[in-house]
Design a protein around this motif. Structure first.
Motif, PDB file in Angstrom:
ATOM      1  N   THR A  70     -11.319  -4.894   3.243  1.00  0.00           N
ATOM      2  CA  THR A  70     -12.497  -4.076   3.540  1.00  0.00           C
ATOM      3  C   THR A  70     -12.172  -2.598   3.648  1.00  0.00           C
ATOM      4  OG1 THR A  70     -12.214  -4.468   5.915  1.00  0.00           O
ATOM      5  CG2 THR A  70     -13.654  -5.984   4.712  1.00  0.00           C
ATOM      6  N   GLY A  71     -10.888  -2.269   3.646  1.00  0.00           N
ATOM      7  CA  GLY A  71     -10.499  -0.870   3.709  1.00  0.00           C
ATOM      8  C   GLY A  71     -10.480  -0.172   2.368  1.00  0.00           C
ATOM      9  N   TYR A  72     -10.812  -0.900   1.313  1.00  0.00           N
ATOM     10  CA  TYR A  72     -10.733  -0.372  -0.044  1.00  0.00           C
ATOM     11  C   TYR A  72     -12.099  -0.401  -0.688  1.00  0.00           C
ATOM     12  CZ  TYR A  72      -5.741  -0.539   0.584  1.00  0.00           C
ATOM     13  OH  TYR A  72      -4.469  -0.319   1.049  1.00  0.00           O
ATOM     14  N   LEU A 104      -9.205   9.635   2.627  1.00  0.00           N
ATOM     15  CA  LEU A 104      -8.678   8.908   3.785  1.00  0.00           C
ATOM     16  C   LEU A 104      -7.161   8.926   3.725  1.00  0.00           C
ATOM     17  CD1 LEU A 104     -11.029   5.795   4.023  1.00  0.00           C
ATOM     18  CD2 LEU A 104     -11.103   7.924   5.341  1.00  0.00           C
ATOM     19  N   ARG A 153      -8.645   3.366  -1.708  1.00  0.00           N
ATOM     20  CA  ARG A 153      -9.455   3.642  -0.529  1.00  0.00           C
ATOM     21  C   ARG A 153     -10.431   4.765  -0.862  1.00  0.00           C
ATOM     22  NH1 ARG A 153      -7.606   3.869   5.107  1.00  0.00           N
ATOM     23  NH2 ARG A 153      -9.519   2.638   5.185  1.00  0.00           N
ATOM     24  N   TYR A 183      -4.929   7.499   6.113  1.00  0.00           N
ATOM     25  CA  TYR A 183      -4.151   6.408   6.703  1.00  0.00           C
ATOM     26  C   TYR A 183      -4.232   5.175   5.821  1.00  0.00           C
ATOM     27  CZ  TYR A 183      -8.834   5.340   8.497  1.00  0.00           C
ATOM     28  OH  TYR A 183     -10.179   5.113   8.618  1.00  0.00           O
ATOM     29  N   LEU A 184      -3.200   4.347   5.916  1.00  0.00           N
ATOM     30  CA  LEU A 184      -3.108   3.165   5.076  1.00  0.00           C
ATOM     31  C   LEU A 184      -3.918   2.017   5.666  1.00  0.00           C
ATOM     32  CD1 LEU A 184       0.715   3.281   4.296  1.00  0.00           C
ATOM     33  CD2 LEU A 184      -1.189   4.320   3.041  1.00  0.00           C
ATOM     34  N   SER A 185      -4.285   1.075   4.828  1.00  0.00           N
ATOM     35  CA  SER A 185      -5.029  -0.095   5.274  1.00  0.00           C
ATOM     36  C   SER A 185      -4.437  -1.345   4.655  1.00  0.00           C
ATOM     37  CB  SER A 185      -6.506   0.027   4.888  1.00  0.00           C
ATOM     38  OG  SER A 185      -7.204  -1.163   5.215  1.00  0.00           O
ATOM     39  N   LEU A 186      -4.373  -2.413   5.449  1.00  0.00           N
ATOM     40  CA  LEU A 186      -3.894  -3.703   4.968  1.00  0.00           C
ATOM     41  C   LEU A 186      -5.055  -4.659   4.710  1.00  0.00           C
ATOM     42  CD1 LEU A 186      -0.926  -4.266   7.467  1.00  0.00           C
ATOM     43  CD2 LEU A 186      -1.080  -2.746   5.481  1.00  0.00           C
ATOM     44  N   SER A 187      -6.270  -4.189   4.905  1.00  0.00           N
ATOM     45  CA  SER A 187      -7.448  -5.046   4.842  1.00  0.00           C
ATOM     46  C   SER A 187      -8.218  -4.834   3.554  1.00  0.00           C
ATOM     47  CB  SER A 187      -8.362  -4.747   6.031  1.00  0.00           C
ATOM     48  OG  SER A 187      -9.602  -5.407   5.889  1.00  0.00           O
ATOM     49  N   SER A 246       0.702   5.789   0.331  1.00  0.00           N
ATOM     50  CA  SER A 246      -0.062   6.961   0.717  1.00  0.00           C
ATOM     51  C   SER A 246      -0.273   7.896  -0.473  1.00  0.00           C
ATOM     52  CB  SER A 246       0.663   7.708   1.830  1.00  0.00           C
ATOM     53  OG  SER A 246       1.972   8.059   1.413  1.00  0.00           O
ATOM     54  N   THR A 299       0.831  -1.189   0.000  1.00  0.00           N
ATOM     55  CA  THR A 299       0.000   0.000   0.000  1.00  0.00           C
ATOM     56  C   THR A 299       0.870   1.246   0.000  1.00  0.00           C
ATOM     57  OG1 THR A 299      -1.834   1.141   1.118  1.00  0.00           O
ATOM     58  CG2 THR A 299      -0.206   0.066   2.516  1.00  0.00           C
TER      59      THR A 299
END
Length: 126
Positions: free
Chosen positions: A111-113, A103, A99, A105-109, A52, A50
């Protein structure tokens, strides 16, 4: 809203390299944190990397650290994944994802996208 189209997949021998690209539509690409995921046959889709908004922050799954590099060109609305020293276990369909706009902050999930491309096949032969 953003639409994503991946390219650059293919067949490569172990130890080889590929560069994936993800072209994004829209005028605000620089306001989306982006990610790459992959899905091997019979397995769940998994996080790969991911980045930023401006590319100053990146994060990778342990299995690709030191081999893969995520980057972006906001002027060209394009996300990249440079993959070096490829291994057979890297074989998968690779997806880029965005994302929700704004947003930070980063997401590894998964469901965050909110937005996904159609995927590009990467096959690494031994």
């Amino acid at each position: 809203q953003v639409q994503l189209v991946e390219s650059g997949g293919g067949l490569v021998q172990a130890g080889g390299s590929l560069r994936l690209a993800c072209a994004a539509s829209g005028r605000t690409f620089s306001r989306y944190a982006m990610g790459w995921f992959r899905q091997a046959p019979g397995q769940e889709r998994e996080f790969v990397a991911t980045i930023s908004w401006l590319g100053e922050s990146t994060y990778y799954v342990d299995s690709v650290k030191g081999r893969f590099t995520i980057s972006r060109d906001n002027a060209q609305n394009t996300l990249y994944l440079q993959m070096n020293n490829l291994k057979p276990e890297d074989t998968a369909v690779y997806y880029c994802a965005a994302r929700a706009e704004g947003l930070t902050y980063l997401s590894l999930s998964l469901t965050g996208y909110d937005y996904w491309g159609q995927g590009t096949q990467v096959t690494v032969s031994s």
